[in-house]
Design a protein around this motif. Structure first.
Motif, short mmCIF file in Angstrom:
data_model
loop_
_atom_site.label_atom_id
_atom_site.label_comp_id
_atom_site.label_asym_id
_atom_site.label_seq_id
_atom_site.Cartn_x
_atom_site.Cartn_y
_atom_site.Cartn_z
N ARG A 490 35.76 -20.74 -64.15
CA ARG A 490 37.04 -20.11 -63.74
C ARG A 490 36.73 -18.66 -63.86
O ARG A 490 37.96 -18.16 -63.26
N HIS A 491 35.88 -18.30 -64.40
CA HIS A 491 35.78 -16.53 -64.48
C HIS A 491 35.39 -16.07 -63.15
O HIS A 491 35.78 -14.98 -62.52
N LEU A 492 34.58 -16.79 -62.26
CA LEU A 492 34.11 -16.57 -61.13
C LEU A 492 35.18 -16.67 -60.35
O LEU A 492 35.38 -15.89 -59.34
N GLU A 493 36.26 -17.58 -60.38
CA GLU A 493 37.58 -17.62 -59.50
C GLU A 493 38.38 -16.39 -59.79
O GLU A 493 38.74 -15.81 -58.61
N LEU A 494 38.41 -15.89 -61.00
CA LEU A 494 38.97 -14.75 -61.41
C LEU A 494 38.41 -13.47 -60.62
O LEU A 494 39.01 -12.65 -60.17
N LEU A 495 37.04 -13.23 -60.79
CA LEU A 495 36.17 -12.50 -60.24
C LEU A 495 36.36 -12.35 -58.68
O LEU A 495 36.75 -11.19 -58.27
N ALA A 496 36.34 -13.44 -58.06
CA ALA A 496 36.42 -13.47 -56.52
C ALA A 496 37.80 -13.10 -56.38
O ALA A 496 37.88 -12.13 -55.02
N GLY A 497 38.84 -13.56 -56.93
CA GLY A 497 40.34 -12.86 -56.45
C GLY A 497 40.43 -11.27 -56.74
O GLY A 497 40.94 -10.64 -55.98
N THR A 498 39.67 -10.79 -57.83
CA THR A 498 39.77 -9.47 -58.14
C THR A 498 39.14 -8.63 -56.99
O THR A 498 39.47 -7.57 -56.55
N TYR A 499 37.82 -9.26 -56.36
CA TYR A 499 37.18 -8.60 -55.51
C TYR A 499 37.96 -8.53 -54.05
O TYR A 499 37.83 -7.60 -53.44
N HIS A 500 38.51 -9.85 -53.74
CA HIS A 500 39.23 -9.92 -52.54
C HIS A 500 40.35 -8.86 -52.67
O HIS A 500 40.46 -8.07 -51.62
N ARG A 501 41.01 -8.42 -53.64
CA ARG A 501 42.10 -7.53 -53.65
C ARG A 501 41.67 -6.15 -53.49
O ARG A 501 41.91 -5.16 -52.88
N TRP A 502 40.23 -5.84 -54.07
CA TRP A 502 39.68 -4.51 -53.97
C TRP A 502 39.31 -4.31 -52.61
O TRP A 502 39.34 -3.32 -52.00
N TYR A 503 38.67 -5.43 -52.00
CA TYR A 503 38.32 -5.29 -50.46
C TYR A 503 39.22 -4.95 -49.68
O TYR A 503 39.10 -4.18 -48.62
N ASP A 504 40.50 -5.19 -49.65
CA ASP A 504 41.62 -4.95 -49.05
C ASP A 504 42.15 -3.50 -49.07
O ASP A 504 42.76 -3.13 -48.08
N VAL A 505 41.78 -2.65 -50.09
CA VAL A 505 42.27 -1.30 -50.24
C VAL A 505 40.98 -0.34 -50.10
O VAL A 505 41.37 0.91 -50.01
N ARG A 506 39.80 -0.70 -50.41
CA ARG A 506 38.73 0.25 -50.47
C ARG A 506 37.54 -0.12 -49.40
O ARG A 506 37.28 -1.38 -49.46
N ARG A 507 37.23 0.93 -48.65
CA ARG A 507 36.17 0.66 -47.66
C ARG A 507 34.64 1.19 -48.25
O ARG A 507 34.58 2.22 -48.91
N VAL A 508 33.86 0.26 -48.01
CA VAL A 508 32.33 0.68 -48.40
C VAL A 508 31.75 1.40 -47.20
O VAL A 508 30.95 2.34 -47.35
N THR A 509 32.16 1.12 -46.00
CA THR A 509 31.51 1.64 -44.58
C THR A 509 32.84 2.70 -44.04
O THR A 509 33.77 2.38 -44.12
N PRO A 510 32.41 3.77 -43.63
CA PRO A 510 33.48 4.94 -42.98
C PRO A 510 33.82 4.36 -41.82
O PRO A 510 33.33 3.40 -41.15
N LEU A 511 35.15 4.64 -41.50
CA LEU A 511 35.72 4.48 -40.26
C LEU A 511 35.27 4.87 -39.09
O LEU A 511 34.49 6.10 -39.46
N SER A 512 35.38 4.82 -37.83
CA SER A 512 34.43 5.20 -36.59
C SER A 512 34.80 6.70 -36.73
O SER A 512 35.85 7.06 -36.65
N GLY A 513 33.59 7.48 -36.59
CA GLY A 513 33.93 9.02 -36.57
C GLY A 513 33.83 9.59 -37.84
O GLY A 513 33.78 10.91 -37.90
N GLU A 514 34.07 8.83 -38.92
CA GLU A 514 34.00 9.28 -40.25
C GLU A 514 32.62 9.63 -40.70
O GLU A 514 31.72 8.72 -40.33
N ASP A 515 32.15 10.50 -41.37
CA ASP A 515 30.73 10.92 -42.06
C ASP A 515 30.61 9.81 -43.36
O ASP A 515 31.59 9.31 -44.05
N VAL A 516 29.39 9.35 -43.44
CA VAL A 516 29.14 8.76 -44.88
C VAL A 516 29.20 9.96 -46.10
O VAL A 516 28.50 10.68 -46.11
N THR A 517 30.03 9.32 -47.05
CA THR A 517 30.11 10.18 -48.32
C THR A 517 29.47 9.51 -49.64
O THR A 517 29.49 8.25 -49.32
#
Length: 549
Positions: A490-517
């Motif tokens: 049950r905690h893994l399901e909670l964690l999976a949902g929390t991760y998906h919501r983070w993924y929707d609003v935060r990028r790990v890789t830069p957009l095309s043309g952006e520098d890696v920071t």
């Protein structure tokens, strides 16, 4: 700062208050922190002040205020608020909270492990299906739950032995042998015998291995010895394919050979836990919650079935196990008090014996119950379930519920690649973290220590994700304490949902043309920390963590 580190900091503040004479306590208890249900109440909360009010002889709000003043000076704690009758609500500064991501990645597979059961030798007996047919659905549930519980115990430092009680002594084996013999002779199964295609298969295999079986002076014994071996080999293969292997296969018959049970019963007659009445010897099992006392030695002098249970407990304890845990089916409720009374009859501590009772499992397809197995004839087997949904889905579905609840397993749901399917939901989250990692590698977003900046985790989804990651070790500890591996699922399901919501609003890789920071690099740590916890948790359930789906 992890929840464990915060708990230690609170305990240190309590000890400092005691040492300074500000608080009168003989011992400082372990401190537990929890995630508040209302996010506005802070990152973590503790009720330790309420617990200490009586032993300290002071109002809980006074203790909470005293403790809060000291906690406010601890590095990494942004604020402490006293709420209600004496709750402490704690907010961590962003950097301290975010450090958890690096801690998890560096800990790797060890993250979530604990020491609450360190030094404890556990004998965990589960499945133990009679070698008279394939493993049915109830046994399949115990295979999944038992193996997950063994993994959870091990994660808390226990030395666990998985044991299978091989029932090779009793009338059911004779019925099995007669059924095989009848099928080999082309006769109908005995009235009390076993049916199903597997009987014909095993009878044929016996004849292949022993062409002279039907002409042997004792053909039933041939079918008994060879047939039981063949059936049990098949059971072992099924379990192995299900990801479950045992350390010990204990033969029930060994308890009755060499007079072991008889010698033990003579010793027990001198025990106050046994008494003589109506020509028989009885166990005082009502002292341990049983509905009636149980006959141990019948009036004809023969040992009753419970005599073997007593001998089995003695054997386990003589092998050095500190805790003997039994996982039994829904029709074994009476065994809880019975086995504890058996331990007491040996002069042992009944708390050394624990019995978990599993409830029924129902399969559903197209909204209707699935009842029949083509091969077994009357029951749904482990192979039937695995053929329908696969090992991962079967194990996860059978483990994600409390063992004391009846469950309906929806076969249609478990083969669906959608968020409605809980095992797909969690596995897909892990696969997504891996995909993010591959994309980050391609974009040059490395995970360097120097570039890590926990202060960038300032979005609510990051706070929520870090909290879910931080709760994981506590969930594993509780799963071991309460014998409830479903807490991990049950905690893994909670964690999976929390991760998906983070993924929707935060990028790990830069957009095309952006520098890696460094912000991208820091988020890579958080992504990979999530991947690690999902993999660790799925591993405890015996479920694979796919990198691609």
């Amino acid at each position: 700062m992890t929840p464990e580190e915060l708990s230690s900091a609170i305990a240190a503040c309590l000890q400092a208050a005691v040492d300074a004479g500000d608080l009168a306590l003989t011992t400082v208890p372990a401190v537990r922190v929890e995630r508040p249900k209302n996010r506005e109440h802070g990152d973590w909360a503790t009720s330790v002040a309420l617990q200490l009010a009586k032993p300290a002889g002071r109002p809980p709000r006074e203790i909470a205020t005293l403790l809060g003043d000291r906690l406010g000076e601890v590095d990494g704690i942004a604020s402490v608020d006293v709420a209600g009758p004496g709750f402490l609500n704690i907010v961590l500064d962003t950097a301290a909270a975010g450090e958890l991501a690096r801690t998890i990645v560096q800990a790797g597979t060890a993250y979530g492990a604990g020491t609450t059961m360190a030094g404890t030798r556990v004998n965990l007996e589960f499945v133990s299906a009679n070698p008279t047919g394939p493993i049915h659905l109830g046994g399949t549930r115990w295979a999944a739950v038992g193996d997950a519980l063994a993994r959870v115990f091990t994660a808390q430092g226990a030395d666990v032995t998985r044991e299978y009680y091989f029932n090779d002594h009793g009338a059911q084996i004779d019925r099995f042998a007669r059924s095989l013999l009848a099928r080999a002779r082309g006769e109908a199964a005995p009235e009390d015998g076993y049916g199903g295609e597997y009987i014909a298969e095993i009878a044929s295999d016996v004849l292949r291995l022993r062409p002279d079986a039907l002409t042997d002076p004792d053909p039933q014994e041939v079918f008994r010895s060879v047939g039981v071996t063949l059936m049990f080999d098949e059971i072992k293969r099924s379990l192995h394919d299900f990801g479950v292997d045992f350390d010990v296969y204990f033969h029930e018959d060994s308890l009755f050979t060499g007079g072991n049970v008889e010698i033990l019963l003579e010793q027990l007659k001198a025990s106050d836990t046994l008494y003589f009445a109506d020509g028989a010897w009885w166990l005082r099992s009502t002292d341990y919650g049983d509905d009636k006392d149980r006959v141990v030695i019948k009036s004809d002098g023969r040992a009753a079935y419970i005599a073997g249970d007593i001998a089995y407990i003695k054997d386990k304890r003589s092998r050095g196990f500190d805790l003997c845990v039994y996982l039994l089916g829904a029709d074994h409720h009476g065994y809880v008090a019975r086995l504890k009374a058996a331990a007491a009859a040996l002069g042992d501590d009944p708390a050394r014996v624990e019995v978990l009772i599993g409830q029924l499992v129902n399969l559903v397809r197209d909204g209707k119950p699935v009842r029949m197995s083509k091969r077994a004839g009357t029951v749904v087997t482990m192979e039937d379930l695995v053929d329908a949904v696969g090992v991962d889905a079967a194990r996860y579905a059978l483990t994600r519920y409390s063992v004391d609840s009846n469950i309906d397993v929806d076969l249609d749901l478990l083969v669906r690649h959608s968020n409605d399917n809980p095992v797909f939901y969690v596995q897909y989250a892990h696969a997504r973290t891996c995909a993010v990692g591959r994309n980050a590698d391609a974009a040059g977003v490395d995970r360097s220590d120097e570039a890590f900046d926990a202060s960038v985790f300032d979005h609510p989804t990051e706070s929520a994700l870090l909290a879910a990651l931080g709760q994981y070790p506590g969930v594993v500890a509780q799963a071991a304490e309460f014998r409830e591996p479903h807490r991990v699922a049950r905690h893994l399901e909670l964690l999976a949902g929390t991760y998906h919501r983070w993924y929707d609003v935060r990028r790990v890789t830069p957009l095309s043309g952006e520098d890696v920071t460094d912000t991208h690099r820091s988020r890579r740590w958080l992504n990979d920390a999530t991947r690690q916890v999902l993999a660790n948790g799925l591993g405890l359930l015996g479920v694979t963590a796919p990198e691609r789906m």
